[in-house]
Design an enzyme around this catalytic site. Structure first.
Site, PDB file in Angstrom:
ATOM      1  CB  THR A 141      -0.865   0.051   1.262  1.00 17.51           C
ATOM      2  OG1 THR A 141      -1.661  -1.111   1.310  1.00 17.51           O
ATOM      3  CG2 THR A 141      -1.763   1.280   1.265  1.00 17.51           C
TER       4      THR A 141
ATOM      5  N   GLY B  10      -9.590  -3.918   2.661  1.00 19.29           N
ATOM      6  CA  GLY B  10      -8.824  -3.395   3.790  1.00 19.29           C
ATOM      7  C   GLY B  10      -9.217  -1.974   4.137  1.00 19.29           C
TER       8      GLY B  10
ATOM      9  N   GLY C 237      -0.489  -0.874   7.104  1.00 24.73           N
ATOM     10  CA  GLY C 237      -0.299  -2.004   8.004  1.00 24.73           C
ATOM     11  C   GLY C 237      -1.393  -3.032   7.865  1.00 24.73           C
TER      12      GLY C 237
END
Lengths: 141, 182
Positions: free
Chosen positions: A1, A31, A53
């Site tokens: 990401t 996500g 994360g």
């Protein structure tokens, strides 16, 4: 990401994220990246933030929104980022995650949650005193 | 603090930073800069966690999530689980600029993207197919299931719910790391 915050000369703030998510995720899983306030958040009266994360954990705490709100309340960017990480730590001590924060006076910072395999977080900065982008790092807390 | 403007991004993806900065210097808006930086990361498949050909799901497919936000108007455009479209951040920008919605998902987001002129392309690569094959060979380990039968820590699916809560583990921290993250 990748999560990015851009603040223009007048303070106009924009943010964005793009990701292919977690490896071997269940088909259909999404996500934190596309969720405003989770993956990133921007408010031109304050600044912006972006998170990275474990999205399944981080999206439950809206870390980017929370970081901007900490900055609105007077925290400098580094402190705001640290507060966000600490807030998640209390609930999920071993989460994998980091946050970058920037405000409309040009300040910036980052924070991450320390794990055995993740002790520093690297991020990129480009501002008007530089002739090229610089890689910076913070020690995780 | 240094004088504005400022570009900052997660992870050491310097080409994306440079692309965003260049867009600003060329007279682009802050939104243009974010889109430009993130688009480059998608095209260059930054560390495998961005763009096509990375992190296949349990069916071996790569899908993309992206979002862009204007901090002045508070407008947001986002796509999630986007299939067969490489420029996810570009589609997110179109959601913001050409709809009154915030988030489009899955196959419907793909249809929107096609209507906006984005090409429909396979997001798989030899690498992502290899990663998927290796995962299958390792009995689908690791994965994100819990409280199912057969035991997901040992076997592939299909899974069914197990009676009662036999596992109450927290988030899958062991499966998300510096090599696999959002």
């Amino acid at each position: 990401t990748i999560g990015m915050v851009v603040i223009g000369k007048s303070g106009h703030t924009a943010s964005g994220t793009t990701s292919n998510g977690a490896n071997h995720k269940i088909h259909g899983r999404v996500g934190d990246s596309p969720v405003a306030g989770a993956g990133s958040y921007a408010d031109s009266t304050v600044g912006g933030a972006a998170a990275t994360g474990d999205g399944d954990t981080m999206m439950r705490f809206l870390p980017s929104y929370q970081a901007v709100e900490y900055m609105r309340a007077g925290d400098d960017p580094a402190s705001a980022c640290k507060k966000v990480i600490s807030r998640i730590q209390k609930h999920v001590p071993h989460f994998f995650g980091a946050v970058i924060c920037a405000n409309i006076t040009g300040g910036y910072g980052a924070a991450c949650n320390k794990l055995p395999e993740f002790s520093q977080f690297h991020f990129m900065v480009y501002h008007s005193l530089q002739s090229q982008p610089s890689e910076e790092k913070v020690d995780c807390i | 603090a240094p004088p504005l403007p400022l570009v900052i991004n997660t992870w050491p993806f310097g080409n994306a930073t440079r692309a965003a900065w260049s867009k600003l210097q060329a007279g682009g808006s802050e939104l243009d800069a974010v889109e430009s930086g993130c688009s480059l990361c998608e095209a260059q498949q930054c560390d495998g966690s961005v763009g096509f050909g990375g992190h296949p799901d349990e069916l071996g497919e790569t899908t993309l999530d992206a979002m862009i936000m204007d901090g002045t108007t508070m407008e947001v455009g986002a796509v999630a689980g986007l299939r067969r479209i490489k420029n996810a951040i570009g589609v997110a920008r179109k959601v913001m600029e050409h709809t009154r919605h915030t988030l489009l998902v899955g196959e419907s987001a793909t249809q929107f993207a096609e209507a906006m002129g984005f090409p429909n392309e396979d997001l798989s690569t030899n690498h992502s197919l290899s990663v998927y094959s290796e995962w299958l060979r390792q009995n689908c380990q690791p994965n994100f299931w819990k409280n199912v039968i057969p035991d997901a820590s040992k076997s592939c699916g299909p899974y069914k719910p197990a009676r009662g809560l036999v596992q109450r583990k927290g988030p899958a921290t062991g499966k998300i790391n510096i090599h696999s993250h959002d």
